[in-house]
Design an enzyme around this catalytic site. Structure first.
Site, PDB file in Angstrom:
ATOM      1  N   ALA A 115      40.752 -38.627   8.290  1.00  0.00           N
ATOM      2  CA  ALA A 115      40.796 -37.217   8.674  1.00  0.00           C
ATOM      3  C   ALA A 115      39.571 -36.432   8.234  1.00  0.00           C
ATOM      4  O   ALA A 115      39.558 -35.207   8.329  1.00  0.00           O
ATOM      5  CB  ALA A 115      42.052 -36.573   8.087  1.00  0.00           C
ATOM      6  N   ASN A 181      44.433 -40.229   1.241  1.00  0.00           N
ATOM      7  CA  ASN A 181      43.438 -40.973   2.003  1.00  0.00           C
ATOM      8  C   ASN A 181      42.092 -40.271   2.111  1.00  0.00           C
ATOM      9  O   ASN A 181      41.042 -40.919   2.068  1.00  0.00           O
ATOM     10  CB  ASN A 181      43.977 -41.292   3.401  1.00  0.00           C
ATOM     11  CG  ASN A 181      45.065 -42.351   3.365  1.00  0.00           C
ATOM     12  OD1 ASN A 181      45.122 -43.174   2.463  1.00  0.00           O
ATOM     13  ND2 ASN A 181      45.955 -42.314   4.332  1.00  0.00           N
ATOM     14  N   HIS A 211      39.741 -29.633   5.029  1.00  0.00           N
ATOM     15  CA  HIS A 211      39.096 -30.571   4.120  1.00  0.00           C
ATOM     16  C   HIS A 211      37.640 -30.158   3.926  1.00  0.00           C
ATOM     17  O   HIS A 211      36.937 -29.866   4.895  1.00  0.00           O
ATOM     18  CB  HIS A 211      39.145 -31.999   4.681  1.00  0.00           C
ATOM     19  CG  HIS A 211      40.514 -32.453   5.063  1.00  0.00           C
ATOM     20  ND1 HIS A 211      41.489 -32.739   4.133  1.00  0.00           N
ATOM     21  CD2 HIS A 211      41.081 -32.673   6.281  1.00  0.00           C
ATOM     22  CE1 HIS A 211      42.588 -33.121   4.757  1.00  0.00           C
ATOM     23  NE2 HIS A 211      42.367 -33.088   6.055  1.00  0.00           N
TER      24      HIS A 211
END
Length: 258
Positions: A115, A181, A211
């Site tokens: 991601a 992750n 993020h």
């Protein structure tokens, strides 16, 4: 290219459908024994030993537990393995087991970017030396339900962005396995699990998962941010993570790879 798939969840379904549209439909799916007779008539197996011997590649879309259970055996059989379960590699024993399995057979473990982006920049910067890498994960408060954040914050009552974790990527991956992750991918590409700093925040002002990577080193400095959308079939699965798996497969077969 003959492809095997592990998992039938939201990411696995996206990967299957997208690869099928590109003429690369997986020929077999590894599933739990209880699901062998469910769904379509496509070939299913419940053991790595039952995978066809002529596979070129196996794709793991089934999460950390599947990588732990099946990853070493897949690599020992000589199959290259693509996975998005990078957070599982925070366990040094698993990482060592996978590495030894790959080395003994000549297979490769390929870590999909998942991601997050900018990992190529981090890898390049690492060559010259990185002084500091920080990953910041920001989600709406309810996006942290089911994580240790529930025990630290009153998620439903938050009115401002609040940090609920600050530590290393290894600590984040082990304490927040369902959210590990991205931090793990940043760590693997940059300064490692124990040198990469991580901050996790619950923010009522945002509506999507955000993020960020901040890095500084001999190359200079950079900051990267991505706001990710979920897969339509599962709000807990990142669309970009699923897309990154397909991109990894396409790179494996490309004559010219970027």
């Amino acid at each position: 290219m003959k492809i095997g798939l592990i998992g039938e969840g939201a990411i696995g379904q996206y990967v299957r459908e997208t690869l099928s549209g590109l003429g690369l439909a997986p020929v077999v799916t590894l599933v739990r024994a209880a699901r062998l007779n469910e769904g379509a008539a496509a070939q299913k197996v419940a053991s790595v030993n039952d995978l066809p011997s002529d596979l070129d590649l196996v794709i793991d879309c089934a999460g950390h537990s599947a990588l732990v259970e099946h990853g070493p055996a897949v690599l020992q059989r000589g199959f290259d393995l693509v996975t998005v379960s990078v957070g599982a590699l925070a366990d040094p024993d698993l990482l060592d087991t996978l590495e030894r399995a790959a080395q003994s057979s000549g297979a490769r473990l390929v870590l999909a970017s998942g991601a997050i982006g900018a990992l190529d920049c981090l890898q390049s910067a690492r060559v010259g030396g990185l002084d500091e890498v920080t990953y910041v994960g920001r989600k709406p408060p309810m996006g942290w339900k089911g994580s240790p954040a529930e025990g630290k914050l009153d998620l439903a009552a938050l009115t401002t962005a609040t940090e609920h974790f600050s530590g290393t990527a290894r600590q984040a991956a082990l304490e927040y396995p369902k959210n590990a992750n991205v931090a793990a991918a940043v760590a693997m590409a940059g300064t490692g699990f124990d040198q990469t700093k991580v901050r996790l925040l619950a923010d009522p002002a945002v509506t999507a998962n955000i993020h960020e990577i901040h890095a500084r080193g001999a190359f200079g400095s950079f900051s990267f941010q991505i706001q990710g959308n979920p897969l339509p079939d599962n709000p807990r699965s990142s669309a970009l993570a699923a897309m990154s798996v397909v991109a990894s497969v396409l790179r494996e077969r490309a004559a010219i790879s970027v």
